[in-house]
Design a protein around this motif. Structure first.
Motif, mmCIF file in Angstrom:
data_model
loop_
_atom_site.group_PDB
_atom_site.id
_atom_site.type_symbol
_atom_site.label_atom_id
_atom_site.label_comp_id
_atom_site.label_asym_id
_atom_site.label_seq_id
_atom_site.Cartn_x
_atom_site.Cartn_y
_atom_site.Cartn_z
ATOM 1 N N CYS A 155 -16.965 -38.654 -19.258
ATOM 2 C CA CYS A 155 -16.938 -38.446 -17.811
ATOM 3 C C CYS A 155 -16.302 -39.647 -17.117
ATOM 4 O O CYS A 155 -16.122 -40.712 -17.704
ATOM 5 C CB CYS A 155 -18.359 -38.237 -17.282
ATOM 6 S SG CYS A 155 -19.452 -39.655 -17.571
ATOM 7 N N TYR A 229 -9.786 -34.159 -17.719
ATOM 8 C CA TYR A 229 -11.214 -33.968 -17.447
ATOM 9 C C TYR A 229 -11.353 -32.797 -16.465
ATOM 10 O O TYR A 229 -10.855 -32.854 -15.349
ATOM 11 C CB TYR A 229 -11.825 -35.228 -16.838
ATOM 12 C CG TYR A 229 -11.978 -36.371 -17.811
ATOM 13 C CD1 TYR A 229 -13.139 -36.525 -18.563
ATOM 14 C CD2 TYR A 229 -10.957 -37.294 -17.990
ATOM 15 C CE1 TYR A 229 -13.276 -37.567 -19.471
ATOM 16 C CE2 TYR A 229 -11.085 -38.341 -18.900
ATOM 17 C CZ TYR A 229 -12.245 -38.472 -19.624
ATOM 18 O OH TYR A 229 -12.376 -39.498 -20.513
ATOM 19 N N GLU A 230 -11.999 -31.756 -16.933
ATOM 20 C CA GLU A 230 -12.159 -30.570 -16.104
ATOM 21 C C GLU A 230 -13.405 -30.644 -15.223
ATOM 22 O O GLU A 230 -13.433 -30.096 -14.130
ATOM 23 C CB GLU A 230 -12.224 -29.317 -16.985
ATOM 24 C CG GLU A 230 -11.016 -29.124 -17.886
ATOM 25 C CD GLU A 230 -9.718 -28.925 -17.116
ATOM 26 O OE1 GLU A 230 -9.784 -28.498 -15.948
ATOM 27 O OE2 GLU A 230 -8.645 -29.200 -17.682
ATOM 28 N N GLN A 231 -14.454 -31.340 -15.699
ATOM 29 C CA GLN A 231 -15.700 -31.387 -14.939
ATOM 30 C C GLN A 231 -15.564 -32.337 -13.745
ATOM 31 O O GLN A 231 -14.737 -33.247 -13.752
ATOM 32 C CB GLN A 231 -16.868 -31.831 -15.844
ATOM 33 C CG GLN A 231 -16.807 -33.273 -16.304
ATOM 34 C CD GLN A 231 -16.041 -33.453 -17.593
ATOM 35 O OE1 GLN A 231 -15.082 -32.739 -17.844
ATOM 36 N NE2 GLN A 231 -16.463 -34.405 -18.386
ATOM 37 N N GLN A 272 -14.553 -29.236 -5.822
ATOM 38 C CA GLN A 272 -15.326 -29.683 -6.984
ATOM 39 C C GLN A 272 -14.572 -30.713 -7.821
ATOM 40 O O GLN A 272 -14.670 -30.749 -9.052
ATOM 41 C CB GLN A 272 -15.714 -28.492 -7.855
ATOM 42 C CG GLN A 272 -16.654 -27.510 -7.154
ATOM 43 C CD GLN A 272 -17.135 -26.395 -8.061
ATOM 44 O OE1 GLN A 272 -16.508 -26.084 -9.068
ATOM 45 N NE2 GLN A 272 -18.250 -25.793 -7.698
#
Length: 283
Positions: A155, A229-231, A272
């Protein structure tokens, strides 16, 4: 020149191509570069500037100085006074320049360096004393540095804070932030805000905008390197009001001076790109 690759075969290929244009010699694994010492262990890669610190202390005769627990006095009141006693301007500027380079591996001094750098044009004995305090702090922790290690954190995170209206001359606040990629500290900054904040929440909110720009830049750099990073990224702030303002689309008096930042942050929240998380000041 420092070469960084993920496979030894790529390193050899790159060396051959560079050798066609330049005279080169392979010096092996990186150990020392521009005053930065690099060491490796099972824990990871460690960067420090121990020799650079000791060289500075030796040069100015402070190897035997008393140690300090902090790099700057708590609740300091450093400013430019009309009746201040001037000090050696050249010496002050030279030492500040050397200490700024130390900020590459010692984030502890980022805030104190941000403060003393404001008096480069007219340093006083009080400012020089504050500079010596940083050196005394470094004397007690010459082995401090940055460790980059492998872990399970996939992350990107950012922490932000600010001191409200601390600058006694202009009333401006100072923003501070630092960012982590996969649990490793990669960037940090302490900088005086360009405008005067009318509340602590406004000062914190501006700091949030700064660190969001930094997080977006980091994610863009990683994407160019093929790491995506998709999150959502995590943004930690210790001011609940600032976090509430970020989520509240309603305009009111508390946010009329930060409308551009407000829309910028709200857009990233809605998409987001990141999420805001509260963290206690003690943590």
């Amino acid at each position: 020149m420092v070469l960084t690759v993920d496979y030894v075969e790529k390193m050899k290929l790159l060396e051959k191509k560079l050798a066609v244009e330049f005279e080169m010699k392979d010096l092996g694994q990186l150990k020392y570069f521009l005053g930065i010492e690099i060491s490796r262990s099972e824990q990871g890669i460690f960067l420090s500037q121990r020799k650079y610190i000791l060289d500075i202390l030796s040069e100015i005769g402070m190897l035997a100085c008393k140690l300090a627990d902090t790099p700057i006095e708590t609740n300091h009141s450093l400013t430019v006074y009309l009746d201040q006693i001037e000090t050696d301007k050249h010496r002050y500027q030279r030492l500040v320049g050397k200490l700024i380079y130390l900020s590459h591996t010692i984030p502890d001094i980022a805030y104190s360096m941000s403060i003393i750098s404001r008096f480069m044009h007219s340093p006083s004995e009080e400012h020089m004393t504050a500079l010596y305090l940083i050196l005394r702090y470094l004397k007690g922790s010459p082995r401090k540095g940055l460790l980059f290690s492998k872990n399970d954190k996939a992350c990107i995170e950012g922490y932000t804070d600010s001191d409200w209206a601390r600058d006694k001359t202009t009333g401006q606040s100072t923003s501070g932030y630092f960012t982590f990629v996969e649990g490793n500290l990669v960037t940090w900054r302490s900088k005086k805000q360009k405008v005067v904040a009318r509340s602590s929440a406004e000062a914190e909110f501006r700091s949030m905008a700064y660190v969001i720009c930094e997080l977006l830049w980091i994610r863009s750099i990683l994407a160019d390197l093929g790491i995506k990073y998709e999150q959502p990224m995590n943004l930690f702030c210790d001011n609940k009001v600032a976090v509430e303002i970020a989520h509240n689309p309603v305009q009111h008096d508390r946010t009329k001076h930060v409308e551009v930042d407000k829309h910028f942050i709200k857009e990233k929240l809605d998409n987001q790109v990141f999420q805001t998380l509260y963290v206690r000041s003690e943590d």
